[in-house]
Design a protein around this motif. Structure first.
Motif, short mmCIF file in Angstrom:
data_model
loop_
_atom_site.label_atom_id
_atom_site.label_comp_id
_atom_site.label_asym_id
_atom_site.label_seq_id
_atom_site.Cartn_x
_atom_site.Cartn_y
_atom_site.Cartn_z
N VAL A 55 0.72 -0.77 -0.09
CA VAL A 55 0.11 0.00 0.28
C VAL A 55 0.74 1.27 0.03
CG1 VAL A 55 -2.04 -1.06 1.24
CG2 VAL A 55 -0.21 0.09 2.50
N ALA A 56 1.93 0.56 0.10
CA ALA A 56 3.33 2.68 0.72
C ALA A 56 4.14 2.06 -0.41
CB ALA A 56 3.43 2.76 2.11
N VAL A 57 4.66 3.55 -0.71
CA VAL A 57 6.10 3.17 -1.22
C VAL A 57 6.97 4.50 -0.45
CG1 VAL A 57 4.88 6.04 -2.66
CG2 VAL A 57 7.49 3.68 -3.29
N LYS A 69 7.53 7.69 3.66
CA LYS A 69 6.42 6.77 3.37
C LYS A 69 5.53 7.67 3.31
CE LYS A 69 4.35 2.31 5.31
NZ LYS A 69 3.87 1.84 6.74
N VAL A 70 4.33 7.42 2.37
CA VAL A 70 3.61 7.79 1.65
C VAL A 70 2.43 6.25 0.77
CG1 VAL A 70 4.16 9.76 0.97
CG2 VAL A 70 3.72 8.55 -0.36
N ILE A 71 1.45 6.28 0.93
CA ILE A 71 0.79 5.72 0.37
C ILE A 71 0.45 5.55 -0.84
CG2 ILE A 71 -2.22 4.79 0.32
CD1 ILE A 71 -0.80 4.92 3.10
N LYS A 72 0.45 4.93 -1.65
CA LYS A 72 0.87 5.09 -2.87
C LYS A 72 -0.60 5.58 -3.85
CE LYS A 72 1.55 0.11 -3.83
NZ LYS A 72 1.50 -0.59 -4.46
N PRO A 73 -0.56 6.04 -5.30
CA PRO A 73 -1.31 6.96 -5.56
C PRO A 73 -2.18 5.78 -6.08
CG PRO A 73 1.26 7.99 -6.07
CD PRO A 73 1.64 6.96 -5.74
N GLY A 74 -3.48 6.30 -5.63
CA GLY A 74 -4.25 4.80 -6.15
C GLY A 74 -4.63 4.01 -5.37
#
Length: 486
Positions: free
Chosen positions: A134-136, A156-161
């Motif tokens: 879910v994250a990158v 760390k952020v949630i992947k787009p979409g």
């Protein structure tokens, strides 16, 4: 066109041997899940499968499918170290733990810059460092870092979409649970409570996109492991926001890819088990917190030889009462006390069939008499059987603890086949008990305020049961002989 997906799923060994009878049900469930995705997502998955059909084998195409769906991606990570799967399948599933970044980096960078709000001195790397279900994770340098914070870290952020995809997929689960319960009857499979199970997992997966919760858990874990010199948990930095976690950068590599010699791999495996399972389990804390997703992609060996634990989005906790019930079940097993074990197991969940519980415990005691050690593996084997037959319903936290134990066992075996979770947990418990001995003479008789979770009265009762051991052993053995098929 959808038939191509069923043909692929039916041709691979994605179901552990212990659950082979569930294979048709699992394939049906996966097909139900895929067919209820939004049409545009299903079309994209089918088109990709058709494109890959001539270039990749079925196993590799399954991996490609799992990567398309965050919830299936997480499932693949969970079973990737299950020894019930063929080694080749496990190796391929383990690629889901840390994938080469595939998300659109420009979109990821835009999300990060929006959260940073032009924080002075922050320079992003030109590419992501790692990507999960879910994250990158993106490295950065911080030229104007405040005093006490490092000048190098990761974001760390949630992947787009993915947030939208996860919500879409989890919306299918309530109907999927009903479908599985109905279809299980058609296959003559024990009726598991899929609704409650999937509801519990659903709430946990929603936490995967709550980075603010993970930041709290990271901080708590860092405090807990502050006294463990062989362990490191990344520090949360002040750049963090509810939608982005900034952490210190910890250089290292996956624990299963350490490249170290056998003795060092043995040390790493033992350290991971002691820290993630033994330390919280044998603590005196009213609520012990456990990492609920300890796959190898979340456990690294650092450049200075420590073990680093990442990704605290999924955690679970066991109360002292629940941990005491586990210990008392094993204490009852050591004294071959059927009634004590049944009572302890009942404390771990809600029993719907007491006869089935007693039968499962009798079977477990028979294994002990034949040489099986009455430890955690022995007990969880009984609990797994009871869950499969729906004789008892276990709360979410107990199920997740079992998942953590199973996942870490697989990782430990991949790191060093000489280390077993059961051995480390039991030895740690004995050590904890030994350290308590000087305090016990002054403790109230019924107090269980010990890391070992046993009171002086429990010890007295166990000691009094010792003279009955030979009688229990021979009576049960004679019963086995009488009931054995001729």
């Amino acid at each position: 066109m959808i038939a191509v997906l069923r043909d692929m799923l039916e041709s691979v060994q994605i179901v552990p041997i212990a659950y082979a009878s569930y294979r048709p049900l699992i394939v049906d469930g996966l097909m139900y899940f895929l067919e209820h995705l939004p049409p545009e997502r299903l079309d994209a998955i089918v088109e990709e499968q058709l494109r890959l059909a001539s270039a990749l084998d079925s196993d590799e195409r399954v991996i490609a499918l799992l990567r398309r769906c965050p919830t299936l991606h997480k499932l693949g990570q969970v079973i990737g170290h299950d020894k019930g799967l063929p080694a080749e399948i496990r190796a391929r599933l383990q690629t889901l733990e840390t994938m080469p970044p595939t998300a659109d980096f420009s979109a990821v960078a835009a999300l990060i810059r929006e959260e940073l709000k032009d924080a002075p001195g922050v320079v992003l790397a030109d590419a992501a460092l790692a990507e999960g279900s879910v994250a990158v994770v993106v490295p950065f340098t911080w030229h104007d870092a405040p005093a006490g914070e490092p000048d190098r870290g990761v974001l760390k952020v949630i992947k787009p979409g993915v947030r939208e995809q996860l919500i879409e997929e989890l919306a299918i689960w309530p109907d999927l649970a009903l479908f599985l319960e109905e279809r299980a009857l058609d296959y003559g499979i024990p009726a598991l409570d899929f609704t409650e199970t999937l509801d519990g997992v659903r709430s946990l997966l929603l936490n995967e996109i709550r980075l603010d919760l993970e930041q709290e858990r990271l901080a708590r874990a860092r405090r807990f492991y502050a006294e463990f010199p062989a362990v490191v948990v990344p520090r949360v930095l002040s750049l963090s926001t509810p939608l982005m976690t900034a952490m210190e950068y910890i250089p290292g590599r996956k624990i299963t890819e350490s490249g170290l010699d056998a003795s060092e791999r043995k040390r790493l495996a033992r350290t991971a088990i002691e820290a993630l399972l033994a330390a919280p389990f044998w603590s005196t804390s009213p609520d012990a917190h456990f990492h609920a997703d300890p796959h190898a992609g979340n456990i690294f060996v650092t450049d200075d030889g420590r073990v680093a634990f990442f990704d605290w989005a999924l955690t679970t906790e066991l109360t002292q009462g629940q941990r005491a019930a586990v210990v008392h079940a094993m204490l009852g097993a050591a004294t071959l006390d059927l009634r004590s074990i049944c009572l302890a197991i009942a404390d771990l969940g809600t029993v719907s069939d007491h006869g089935a519980v007693e039968s499962a415990v009798r079977s477990g005691l028979r294994k002990i008499r034949r040489g099986t050690f009455p430890g955690f593996n022995w007990l969880t084997g009984i609990l797994d059987e009871l869950a499969r037959t729906a004789a008892i319903h276990f709360p979410e936290e107990t199920t997740l603890f079992r998942k953590s134990l199973l996942t870490l066992q697989g990782v430990a075996e991949d790191v060093s086949g000489e280390i077993a979770v059961d051995d480390v947990l039991v030895r740690s418990g004995i050590s904890t008990f030994a350290k308590e001995l000087p305090k016990r003479p002054l403790a109230p008789t019924m107090s269980r305020e010990f890391g070992s979770h046993v009171s002086n009265l429990d010890l007295i009762n166990a000691w009094m049961a010792v003279p009955w051991l030979p009688t229990r052993y021979w009576v049960a053995s004679l019963r086995d002989m009488v009931s054995a098929p001729t």
